[in-house]
Write a protein that holds these residues in place. Structure first.
Motif, PDB file in Angstrom:
ATOM      1  N   ARG A  11       1.050  -1.085  -0.121  1.00  0.00           N
ATOM      2  CA  ARG A  11       0.056  -0.133   0.078  1.00  0.00           C
ATOM      3  C   ARG A  11       0.696   1.331  -0.079  1.00  0.00           C
ATOM      4  O   ARG A  11       1.640   1.479   0.930  1.00  0.00           O
ATOM      5  CB  ARG A  11      -1.020  -0.135   1.261  1.00  0.00           C
ATOM      6  N   ARG A  12       0.919   1.890  -1.024  1.00  0.00           N
ATOM      7  CA  ARG A  12       1.633   3.303  -1.271  1.00  0.00           C
ATOM      8  C   ARG A  12       0.998   4.172  -0.496  1.00  0.00           C
ATOM      9  O   ARG A  12      -0.341   4.388  -0.570  1.00  0.00           O
ATOM     10  CB  ARG A  12       1.790   3.738  -2.709  1.00  0.00           C
ATOM     11  N   SER A  13       1.348   5.329   0.149  1.00  0.00           N
ATOM     12  CA  SER A  13       0.891   6.158   1.282  1.00  0.00           C
ATOM     13  C   SER A  13       1.003   7.623   0.635  1.00  0.00           C
ATOM     14  O   SER A  13       2.187   7.944  -0.060  1.00  0.00           O
ATOM     15  CB  SER A  13       1.517   6.008   2.560  1.00  0.00           C
ATOM     16  N   ALA A  14       0.038   8.513   0.770  1.00  0.00           N
ATOM     17  CA  ALA A  14       0.333   9.830   0.661  1.00  0.00           C
ATOM     18  C   ALA A  14       1.253  10.109   1.795  1.00  0.00           C
ATOM     19  O   ALA A  14       1.591   9.498   2.687  1.00  0.00           O
ATOM     20  CB  ALA A  14      -1.182  10.418   0.711  1.00  0.00           C
ATOM     21  N   ARG A  15       1.545  11.553   1.792  1.00  0.00           N
ATOM     22  CA  ARG A  15       2.308  11.956   2.848  1.00  0.00           C
ATOM     23  C   ARG A  15       1.555  12.195   4.199  1.00  0.00           C
ATOM     24  O   ARG A  15       0.870  13.219   4.369  1.00  0.00           O
ATOM     25  CB  ARG A  15       2.825  13.478   2.249  1.00  0.00           C
ATOM     26  N   VAL A  16       1.890  11.048   4.951  1.00  0.00           N
ATOM     27  CA  VAL A  16       1.029  11.309   6.014  1.00  0.00           C
ATOM     28  C   VAL A  16       2.139  11.122   7.185  1.00  0.00           C
ATOM     29  O   VAL A  16       3.146  10.169   7.186  1.00  0.00           O
ATOM     30  CB  VAL A  16       0.209  10.011   6.300  1.00  0.00           C
ATOM     31  N   ARG A  17       2.299  11.804   8.160  1.00  0.00           N
ATOM     32  CA  ARG A  17       3.117  11.842   9.166  1.00  0.00           C
ATOM     33  C   ARG A  17       3.238  10.536   9.848  1.00  0.00           C
ATOM     34  O   ARG A  17       2.138  10.260  10.454  1.00  0.00           O
ATOM     35  CB  ARG A  17       2.813  12.983  10.131  1.00  0.00           C
ATOM     36  N   ALA A  18       4.381   9.789  10.297  1.00  0.00           N
ATOM     37  CA  ALA A  18       4.254   8.578  10.880  1.00  0.00           C
ATOM     38  C   ALA A  18       4.035   8.706  12.309  1.00  0.00           C
ATOM     39  O   ALA A  18       4.913   9.622  13.152  1.00  0.00           O
ATOM     40  CB  ALA A  18       5.548   7.824  10.718  1.00  0.00           C
ATOM     41  N   PRO A  19       3.192   8.000  13.107  1.00  0.00           N
ATOM     42  CA  PRO A  19       3.030   8.308  14.455  1.00  0.00           C
ATOM     43  C   PRO A  19       4.173   7.775  15.321  1.00  0.00           C
ATOM     44  O   PRO A  19       4.990   6.967  14.648  1.00  0.00           O
ATOM     45  CB  PRO A  19       1.846   7.367  14.996  1.00  0.00           C
ATOM     46  N   GLU A  20       4.456   8.194  16.341  1.00  0.00           N
ATOM     47  CA  GLU A  20       5.714   7.767  17.219  1.00  0.00           C
ATOM     48  C   GLU A  20       5.323   6.405  17.752  1.00  0.00           C
ATOM     49  O   GLU A  20       4.208   6.157  18.223  1.00  0.00           O
ATOM     50  CB  GLU A  20       5.895   8.767  18.521  1.00  0.00           C
ATOM     51  N   PRO A  21       6.167   5.648  17.562  1.00  0.00           N
ATOM     52  CA  PRO A  21       6.010   4.049  18.300  1.00  0.00           C
ATOM     53  C   PRO A  21       5.891   4.270  19.621  1.00  0.00           C
ATOM     54  O   PRO A  21       6.779   5.116  20.496  1.00  0.00           O
ATOM     55  CB  PRO A  21       7.399   3.315  17.928  1.00  0.00           C
ATOM     56  N   ALA A  22       5.036   3.548  20.231  1.00  0.00           N
ATOM     57  CA  ALA A  22       4.804   3.386  21.653  1.00  0.00           C
ATOM     58  C   ALA A  22       4.660   2.042  22.271  1.00  0.00           C
ATOM     59  O   ALA A  22       3.775   1.161  21.579  1.00  0.00           O
ATOM     60  CB  ALA A  22       3.774   4.526  22.188  1.00  0.00           C
ATOM     61  N   GLY A  23       5.046   1.535  23.247  1.00  0.00           N
ATOM     62  CA  GLY A  23       4.763   0.116  23.887  1.00  0.00           C
ATOM     63  C   GLY A  23       5.218   0.043  25.240  1.00  0.00           C
ATOM     64  O   GLY A  23       6.461   0.442  25.826  1.00  0.00           O
ATOM     65  N   LYS A  24       4.444  -0.555  26.124  1.00  0.00           N
ATOM     66  CA  LYS A  24       4.609  -0.468  27.542  1.00  0.00           C
ATOM     67  C   LYS A  24       5.792  -1.538  27.939  1.00  0.00           C
ATOM     68  O   LYS A  24       6.358  -1.339  28.900  1.00  0.00           O
ATOM     69  CB  LYS A  24       3.442  -0.800  28.262  1.00  0.00           C
ATOM     70  N   GLY A  25       5.868  -2.318  26.988  1.00  0.00           N
ATOM     71  CA  GLY A  25       7.189  -3.360  27.389  1.00  0.00           C
ATOM     72  C   GLY A  25       8.854  -2.829  27.206  1.00  0.00           C
ATOM     73  O   GLY A  25       9.559  -3.374  27.811  1.00  0.00           O
TER      74      GLY A  25
END
Length: 619
Positions: A11-25
């Motif tokens: 899936r090619r994407s339009a210019r969408v800002r990537a969310p910051e990765p987060a994980g409680k582990g």
């Protein structure tokens, strides 16, 4: 690969800002540091959404190795561990998996699927490419995309170098120091004719022969480095070897999993040769039979000898294959290649990452890990599910097989009494399935990720993979001695069959009818559909059964009880006795089969027998 069929592969994407990765582990392989996309600005970032139970995810880990090395100063791969099974939410288990599979990039442990949700991921594995300015540029579902991703990374390098937005430099890699152990994440174990044990030392890419104590190292086979190299014991190379099986010529066949190959080890010399596979993984459209050294395999996880062939649990493509040493060929034997839990003729059945094999007179048993199931390929070529309900039905529950639950089992072992020990890997347990009663029970718990087992005299030796050892357990007395009833199958009539239990009180005794009927008969079948009528309990020792020929072979489980008391003119205070016997009677409904089964509940000496076409001593 779970759910990837419903997701577009690219899936090619339009210019969408990537969310910051987060994980409680938290983070692994970073020396305790955490990473942000903002802090990695200027680098190309590849987010790999994976879970360590998924064979397709493990394929991607291997596919990315060359890509990471080629672009190590511009590309940062971050594994986002996104669990399916409850066991995979444990941080220690994720840390074990990162070491076990030699993941050499930062890993974010995300047990609550926070980042998975932010990126709207729908399948394992999924890969997301983020450009040096922090925008998502492409999303890939499934495996096999490394070449295309490589081309995209090259394009992004050129584009952002020209713009002045590319930043180069290696990212620190800080794996934890592994503890010193004799074995490191062993996979399967084989008892050799000499009484010693051969184990696959997967993380060290070797085989290890251990003395009868299961601890003392006698020799190592393999250089201990990744590779596909034949030769002497000290120069040959494996990649994460798993399953082991004795061949008729006394050599050992090895499922060389990450090499997608079958290897042969001469036990006398330690010489290693390749039996099957090219070293490249099977892809859709490749041959499914042919000369063994010319056909691609896909993550063979276990092997066993059955019906003059070496059977292969082809975990990577959800199938069973065979290798024929007589003509040096391989062939697909069961499974369409789609992932699922579907029974039926072998060619139409669906498996889900088959990872363990065992043989009994009933056929070939399969630990089908991703469906948390125990399956059977019977001698007539039909696949049946003994335990398990689907890709997302898992847990730890004993009881009737149609209600019992497993969690990602990787191994199955035939026990002397005809039952099966299941290495219930993610439940940290050794479970038992009895085909005669259709019951599932627990033999042992607190076994850290058991992945295989082998019977040794009255014990079972279990591979505790995440404790890096073999563990010896005493088997219950009632499973140690094999029942004679397991050795033959009686062909019984289609439709009505009369079951008779013969009982005569011993001399000097009479039936005890003081409190009601003196006898009781309990009849059940595995699978239950084998009987259309006649199952259940009753007081008569004679029963009309109704068989269903469409079900095929199965087992009648018969339990008879009789009460008798001492009798005679001189007996003032009679002693009373209970006589009880069980029979497991393998049967196959066929036209012209016997319409009468007779078993003997002997009160004289405790011996029992069954007659129809074949005698059945009691258990």
């Amino acid at each position: 690969m779970d759910d990837a069929a419903s997701a577009p592969p690219v899936r090619r994407s339009a210019r969408v800002r990537a969310p910051e990765p987060a994980g409680k582990g938290g983070w692994l392989n970073t020396g305790g540091d955490g990473y942000t996309l903002a802090g990695l600005r200027g680098r190309i970032v590849l987010l790999d959404f994976w879970t360590f139970a998924c064979i397709n995810c493990l394929h991607v880990v291997d596919e990315l190795r060359e890509l990471e090395e080629r672009h190590r100063d511009t590309l940062v791969v971050i594994g986002v561990h996104s669990p399916k099974f409850p066991h995979e939410t444990e941080h220690a288990a994720v840390a074990d998996a990162v070491e076990r599979y030699a993941v050499r990039h930062p890993v974010l442990d995300d047990p609550e699927l926070t980042t998975w949700t932010q990126y709207a991921v729908r399948a394992w594995p999924t890969l997301v490419v983020v450009d040096p300015e922090g925008y998502v540029v492409a999303t890939y579902s499934g495996e096999g995309h490394a070449p295309e991703i490589g081309r995209l990374v090259t394009e992004l390098e050129a584009e952002h170098a020209a713009k002045g937005t590319l930043r180069r430099g290696d990212l620190p890699y800080a794996p934890p120091e592994p503890e010193p152990t004799v074995l490191r994440f062993p996979g399967k174990v084989l008892r050799l004719p000499s009484g010693t044990f051969l184990a696959g030392d997967t993380t060290r890419h070797q085989l290890v022969e251990l003395a009868e104590d299961g601890e003392t190292v006698l020799r190592r086979i393999g250089l201990g480095e990744r590779g596909l190299t034949d030769g002497a014991a000290d120069t040959a190379r494996f990649q994460e070897p798993q399953g082991l099986a004795l061949l008729p010529d006394g050599a050992v066949a090895v499922a060389d999993t990450v090499n997608h190959a079958l290897r042969r080890v001469d036990l006398a010399s330690g010489e290693v040769t390749t039996l099957a596979g090219t070293g490249s993984p099977w892809h859709r459209g490749d041959a499914v039979s042919g000369a063994a050294r010319e056909v691609n395999l896909s993550s063979p996880w276990d092997v066993t000898w059955w019906r003059d062939r070496l059977w292969i649990a082809m975990a990577g493509i959800h199938q069973l294959w065979t290798y024929d040493p007589a003509d040096g060929t391989v062939a697909r034997a069961a499974g369409t290649g789609e992932e699922g839990l579907v029974d039926g003729p072998a060619g139409q059945a669906l498996f889900a990452q088959p990872s363990g094999l065992a043989v009994t007179p009933r056929g070939l048993w399969v630990a089908d890990s991703e469906s948390s199931a125990l399956r059977l390929l019977d001698p007539d070529g039909r696949v049946r599910t003994a335990v398990g309900a689907g890709l997302f039905a898992f847990g730890h529950r004993d009881g009737p097989a149609d209600e019992a639950l497993l969690q990602h089992p990787l191994g199955v072992t035939a026990l002397p009494d005809g039952s099966l020990a299941v290495s219930d890997t993610y439940n940290h347990a050794l479970r038992r399935y009895d085909p005669g009663t259709g019951e599932v029970s627990t033999l042992a718990t607190d076994l850290r990720e058991p992945s295989g087992a082998v019977v040794d005299k009255g014990d079972v030796v279990v591979v505790e993979s995440a404790r890096h050892r073999l563990t010896r357990l005493r088997l219950p007395a009632d499973v140690v001695s094999p029942p004679a009833a397991e050795r033959s199958v009686t062909e019984i009539a289609v439709g009505r069959v009369r079951l008779e239990v013969v009982f005569e009180p011993p001399p000097g005794q009479k039936l005890d009818t003081r409190d009601g009927p003196a006898t009781r008969l309990l009849v059940s079948a595995a699978p239950p559909a084998l009987l259309r009528g006649g199952e259940g309990a009753g007081s008569e020792l004679s029963r009309a059964l109704e068989t269903d020929p469409a079900v095929g072979p199965g087992v009648l489980h018969v339990v008879a009880t009789a009460a008798s008391c001492d009798a005679g003119p001189d007996v003032l205070h009679p002693a009373c006795h209970v006589h009880r016997r069980e029979w497991r009677l393998p049967v196959r409904p066929v036209a012209g089969g016997t319409d009468r089964l007779t078993v003997e509940l002997s009160g004289a000496d405790g011996a029992g027998g069954a007659s129809g076409q074949t005698p059945y001593p009691s258990l």
